[in-house]
Design an enzyme around this catalytic site. Structure first.
Site, PDB file in Angstrom:
ATOM      1  N   HIS A 121      32.415  48.979  38.361  1.00  0.00           N
ATOM      2  CA  HIS A 121      33.670  48.901  37.171  1.00  0.00           C
ATOM      3  C   HIS A 121      32.732  49.052  36.115  1.00  0.00           C
ATOM      4  O   HIS A 121      32.319  48.664  35.759  1.00  0.00           O
ATOM      5  CB  HIS A 121      34.798  48.334  37.937  1.00  0.00           C
ATOM      6  CG  HIS A 121      35.828  47.957  36.813  1.00  0.00           C
ATOM      7  ND1 HIS A 121      35.826  48.070  35.890  1.00  0.00           N
ATOM      8  CD2 HIS A 121      36.785  48.162  37.147  1.00  0.00           C
ATOM      9  CE1 HIS A 121      36.867  48.289  35.346  1.00  0.00           C
ATOM     10  NE2 HIS A 121      37.652  48.418  36.297  1.00  0.00           N
ATOM     11  N   ASP A 197      29.827  40.887  40.046  1.00  0.00           N
ATOM     12  CA  ASP A 197      30.937  41.217  40.287  1.00  0.00           C
ATOM     13  C   ASP A 197      32.177  40.711  41.049  1.00  0.00           C
ATOM     14  O   ASP A 197      32.252  42.135  41.819  1.00  0.00           O
ATOM     15  CB  ASP A 197      31.390  42.374  39.286  1.00  0.00           C
ATOM     16  CG  ASP A 197      32.726  43.439  39.221  1.00  0.00           C
ATOM     17  OD1 ASP A 197      33.729  42.834  39.336  1.00  0.00           O
ATOM     18  OD2 ASP A 197      32.900  44.094  38.699  1.00  0.00           O
ATOM     19  N   GLN A 200      36.551  42.479  43.860  1.00  0.00           N
ATOM     20  CA  GLN A 200      37.260  43.074  44.729  1.00  0.00           C
ATOM     21  C   GLN A 200      37.047  42.571  45.468  1.00  0.00           C
ATOM     22  O   GLN A 200      37.313  43.074  47.033  1.00  0.00           O
ATOM     23  CB  GLN A 200      36.747  44.966  44.614  1.00  0.00           C
ATOM     24  CG  GLN A 200      37.184  45.650  44.018  1.00  0.00           C
ATOM     25  CD  GLN A 200      38.681  45.468  43.428  1.00  0.00           C
ATOM     26  OE1 GLN A 200      39.542  45.441  44.585  1.00  0.00           O
ATOM     27  NE2 GLN A 200      39.416  46.071  42.332  1.00  0.00           N
ATOM     28  N   LYS A 223      43.956  39.401  41.201  1.00  0.00           N
ATOM     29  CA  LYS A 223      43.451  39.730  42.001  1.00  0.00           C
ATOM     30  C   LYS A 223      43.369  39.515  43.660  1.00  0.00           C
ATOM     31  O   LYS A 223      42.907  39.923  44.507  1.00  0.00           O
ATOM     32  CB  LYS A 223      42.253  41.294  42.076  1.00  0.00           C
ATOM     33  CG  LYS A 223      42.412  42.010  40.692  1.00  0.00           C
ATOM     34  CD  LYS A 223      40.748  42.751  40.543  1.00  0.00           C
ATOM     35  CE  LYS A 223      40.794  43.737  39.226  1.00  0.00           C
ATOM     36  NZ  LYS A 223      41.152  44.552  39.396  1.00  0.00           N
ATOM     37  N   CYS A 361      38.425  53.320  35.679  1.00  0.00           N
ATOM     38  CA  CYS A 361      37.043  53.090  35.720  1.00  0.00           C
ATOM     39  C   CYS A 361      35.978  52.836  36.401  1.00  0.00           C
ATOM     40  O   CYS A 361      34.881  52.151  36.089  1.00  0.00           O
ATOM     41  CB  CYS A 361      37.341  51.385  35.314  1.00  0.00           C
ATOM     42  SG  CYS A 361      38.833  51.164  34.437  1.00  0.00           S
TER      43      CYS A 361
END
Ligand code: PLP
Length: 409
Positions: A121, A197, A200, A223, A361
């Site tokens: 991302h 990261d 997700q 999220k 993104c």
């Protein structure tokens, strides 16, 4: 264990109708919905205990502080971190990544290398690219052909000068699960710091940190059934200690004189200004909710729905799914030949189905997969098989409509 119907009832927004139809919400990679009790936790904090934290010697301020710190403890337990000092509240994933990038900056010099994957991302790509440019470092992008992290290419770029490796646990475009444990092991052999990261992944992979041994982990509350405007930077204690603060102000200092300032201990040293204590209450309640529902149960439901999504979408005439990674979670992006993703999303919306369109993104990943834009459907554990059927039927109808208007299919 709750039935799917009972689970859905926990989320007030899922009862909504749009354009006279029952809403089918399949944009969970962008943001998840909030259980009623997460909203109650936020409102409860505002109604009964709203006061600034760490400042007051009065009842309300102490309550507000307690709620903030309880949330930190809950996040710590959820992630399996070693103490609250490893949990810093931030504005979200983007803020967390920028905080690490800026915080590591003084330790980087010309000739050092920073490695990311092509699936990142922009939030875990641009901060590193910019940092590399500022410090004269080499910026290496590991390719991910067909959505699969290329381990050989990674090994080829990894060297003694590699100082940072930044990768996603799960791609927000293809849903690819990256082998973060292996990446971390290999990066650590070279002495590099690993930043993951987890935006997700955090909802269904709470064991990521323990299993991978990564140094930093970044995510957003919105999220994982919390609210927007708050996120977390996890860092191993020893690594966190080396991180320079990137923001200065109240709350992060011990003493200030005209000549000198001494800093607070972790995590406060990295939390300048008033933290988002209402958001933290929501995050604490979201963690409680996810734990109660069960990480295994969440992962089981989401994996089954993802498999169905992948299979059913792949069977729609004219659809090309982006990437075919061996492991995929929650997300399927696709293009329809000759049609702009925005047109598809707009027609789906009119049929009550919310999906995302555009570049997500992730322009580097899109280009690598031979697309300029895509439609993305993403599930959460409160979605149903029936909703995926509705999506696919609505998609077929949309394609038929666009064809009949000469959409160039
Ligand atoms: N990283 C990934 C993988 C994401 O999916 C997102 C958001 O979609 C982000 C980072 C940025 O998150 P935020 O906008 O909450 O900072």
């Amino acid at each position: 264990m709750k039935t799917q119907e009972e689970l859905r009832r926990d989320f007030p927004l899922l009862q909504r109708r749009v354009y006279g139809r029952q809403l089918v919400y399949l944009d969970n990679a962008a943001t998840t919905q909030l259980p009623g009790r997460v909203m109650d936790a936020m409102c409860g904090h505002m109604r009964k205990s709203n006061a600034n934290v760490h400042r007051g010697a009065y009842c309300l301020s102490e309550e507000s502080t307690r709620l903030l710190e309880q949330a930190r403890e809950k996040v710590c337990g959820y992630l399996g971190a070693h103490g609250a000092g490893e949990i810093v509240f931030t504005g979200g994933t983007t803020d967390s990544v920028n905080m690490v990038a800026r915080g590591l900056e003084p330790g980087l010099t010309e000739g050092d290398e920073i490695v990311v994957s092509s699936l990142e991302h922009h939030s875990n790509f641009v901060p590193w690219q910019q940092l590399a440019a500022r410090r004269g470092c080499a910026f290496r992008v590991v390719p991910c052909p067909d959505g699969e992290f290329d381990m050989r290419a990674f090994e080829a770029v990894l060297g003694e000068t590699t100082k940072v490796v930044a990768v996603a646990s799960v791609s927000n475009l293809t849903g690819s699960v990256l082998p973060i444990a292996e990446i971390t092991r290999k990066a650590h052999e070279k002495g590099a710091v690993v930043v993951v990261d987890g935006a997700q992944a955090v909802r269904h992979r709470p064991g990521d940190i323990r299993e991978s041994g990564c140094d930093f982990y970044c995510f957003s509350a919105h999220k994982m059934c919390g609210c927007s405007g708050i996120g977390v930077l996890y860092g191993k204690r020893a690594r966190m200690e080396t991180l320079s603060p990137t923001a200065f102000g109240g709350g992060m200092v011990k003493t200030v004189t005209p000549h000198n300032t001494t800093m607070e201990e972790l995590p406060y040293r990295l939390e300048a200004g008033t933290p988002n204590f209402i958001g933290a209450s929501a995050l604490g309640a979201a963690v409680d909710y996810l734990k109660e529902t069960g990480a295994d149960e969440i992962a089981r439901i989401e994996r089954a729905l993802t498999a169905q999504l992948w299979e059913r979408l792949g069977a729609v005439d004219g659809v090309r799914i982006l990437g075919s990674p061996e492991k995929r979670e929650g997300i399927v992006s696709f293009v329809v030949k000759g049609v702009h993703s925005y047109d598809i999303a707009a027609l789906l919306d009119k049929q009550g189905v919310a999906v995302r369109s555009g570049t997500h993104c992730a322009q580097v990943a899109l280009r690598e997969l031979g697309a300029q834009h895509a439609v993305r459907a993403s599930v959460a554990f409160y979605n149903t098989e029936e909703e995926i059927d509705i999506l696919c039927r609505a998609l077929e109808k949309s394609i038929r409509m666009l064809k009949s208007y000469g959409g160039g299919l």
